[in-house]
Write a protein that holds these residues in place. Structure first.
Motif, mmCIF file in Angstrom:
data_model
loop_
_atom_site.group_PDB
_atom_site.id
_atom_site.type_symbol
_atom_site.label_atom_id
_atom_site.label_comp_id
_atom_site.label_asym_id
_atom_site.label_seq_id
_atom_site.Cartn_x
_atom_site.Cartn_y
_atom_site.Cartn_z
ATOM 1 N N ARG A 60 1.989 7.218 -6.666
ATOM 2 C CA ARG A 60 1.537 5.957 -6.080
ATOM 3 C C ARG A 60 0.306 5.455 -6.833
ATOM 4 O O ARG A 60 -0.627 6.208 -7.075
ATOM 5 C CB ARG A 60 1.222 6.159 -4.594
ATOM 6 N N LYS A 102 3.209 2.094 1.881
ATOM 7 C CA LYS A 102 3.488 2.556 3.244
ATOM 8 C C LYS A 102 4.935 3.049 3.339
ATOM 9 O O LYS A 102 5.868 2.387 2.893
ATOM 10 C CB LYS A 102 3.265 1.407 4.227
ATOM 11 N N ALA A 122 -5.861 3.308 -2.581
ATOM 12 C CA ALA A 122 -5.942 4.102 -1.347
ATOM 13 C C ALA A 122 -5.373 5.498 -1.540
ATOM 14 O O ALA A 122 -5.692 6.420 -0.776
ATOM 15 C CB ALA A 122 -5.193 3.383 -0.225
ATOM 16 N N GLN A 182 -1.640 2.828 -5.889
ATOM 17 C CA GLN A 182 -2.616 2.113 -5.070
ATOM 18 C C GLN A 182 -3.937 2.886 -5.002
ATOM 19 O O GLN A 182 -3.947 4.120 -4.897
ATOM 20 C CB GLN A 182 -2.069 1.891 -3.656
ATOM 21 N N GLY A 191 0.787 -1.225 0.000
ATOM 22 C CA GLY A 191 0.000 0.000 0.000
ATOM 23 C C GLY A 191 0.817 1.272 0.000
ATOM 24 O O GLY A 191 0.342 2.319 0.430
#
Length: 347
Positions: free
Chosen positions: A298, A234, A302, A300, A232
């Motif tokens: 990114r 992170k 999310a 993702q 994700g």
């Protein structure tokens, strides 16, 4: 005094070794002598002393042998006696053997004297024996061809210019320098005739841990820094000139929690998206492309990314399958992520 000062536990505060100031004749005489302690090179490991190199005239001792004692003093005691004379920062002990590995002979001769005869107790494989080592006078080279170096005479102006450059370098030596020769310290007086000055410290960090260095190594001005194992996006950073200082402040704490990797940023991720090949129990299942939203890197969901199912060719599936067979052959679930750069699939 040295052991007392070492108890302060500051790696930058210690008494230096006090040695006799030798005349030129004494230096030349010592240069022609192979003192017993100097006929080996040493390595301290786990409070044990090992031989890393041996004078070729000593045939009985091999590289890698452990020294158990010198003149009936155990090497464990010798190492303790030497290391108590200097400190590392705080309770960190890794610095102490590192000092001895660089200068064991110097420390030993100053604490135990540079004797002409030493008895070494050696452990080699399963055997233990004692060897007597005495001072060896170096052989003088005979019939050697003397090559005279050419003498280059500098003009008075050249000499003055050279001295001026050396003097300027000496004046700023206290500032230190990073790998780009830029000063790490900056000392300035508050007023021209003031006795008060302030010192600006550019960095306390190791100079090679510098994003500018990695920009240069990877030949790019954009890097990706992320955990070795994560999901994700992170703690994943896109590092540029604009945010390198901000990221550098966050990383020290994060690195204490997990390992990170660094790689060049691939613009193809933004242009073509990131492929994902999904495998179950080693068999290919399906594929998709993830696209980042405008203004982000990114992919993702999310973080605003979008997912698009794909029907790749068998050739692309075979490329992904090679990674699964090599690294995740017996996994129930495996996913291979990457993008294409110049028609080559890169993880």
């Amino acid at each position: 005094m040295a052991p007392l000062i070492a108890e302060v536990k500051c790696g930058h505060t210690r008494l230096i070794l006090v040695t006799k100031k030798l005349t030129k004749y004494e230096k030349d005489s010592l240069a022609n002598l192979g003192k017993p302690i100097s006929q080996f090179s040493y390595k301290v490991l786990d409070h044990k002393l090992y031989v890393t190199a041996v004078n070729k005239k000593i045939a009985t001792v091999k590289k890698g042998s452990e020294i158990l004692s010198i003149n009936d003093i155990s090497t464990n005691e010798i190492i303790s006696n030497l290391t108590k004379n200097y400190a590392s920062d705080g309770y960190n002990q890794t610095f102490k053997p590192a000092v001895l590995n660089r200068a064991f002979v110097n420390w030993y001769t100053n604490i135990y004297e540079n004797k002409d005869t030493l008895h070494f107790k050696i452990k080699k494989s399963d055997s233990i024996f004692t060897i007597k080592v005495t001072t060896i006078k170096k052989e003088e080279k005979k019939d050697s061809l003397e090559i005279k170096k050419p003498v280059i005479k500098l003009s008075k102006d050249s000499l003055l210019a050279k001295k001026k450059i050396a003097k300027e370098k000496l004046k700023v030596r206290y500032k230190g320098s990073d790998e780009f020769k830029k000063p790490l310290l900056d000392l300035k007086f508050l007023a021209q005739d003031s006795s008060v000055a302030y010192l600006k410290v550019k960095s306390f960090s190791f100079p090679y841990a510098d994003f500018d260095r990695f920009f240069k190594e990877f030949d790019t001005r954009k890097l990706i820094v992320k955990p070795c194992i994560s999901g994700g996006a992170k703690n994943t950073f896109k590092v540029t000139d604009a945010n390198k200082k901000e990221v550098a402040k966050k990383l020290p704490q994060l690195i204490q929690e997990e390992d990170f990797i660094m790689q060049p940023f691939l613009p193809e991720i933004l242009e073509k998206g990131e492929w994902s090949f999904i495998f179950f129990n080693g068999s290919y299942s399906h594929s998709l492309i993830k696209q980042a939203k405008a203004g982000d890197f990114r992919v993702q969901p999310a973080h605003g990314g979008t997912v698009h199912p794909q029907n790749p060719s068998q050739n692309l599936i075979d490329i992904a399958a090679k990674y699964v067979n090599q690294f995740a052959k017996d996994c129930l679930y495996a996913r291979v992520d990457g993008t294409f750069v110049n028609n080559n699939f890169l993880l």
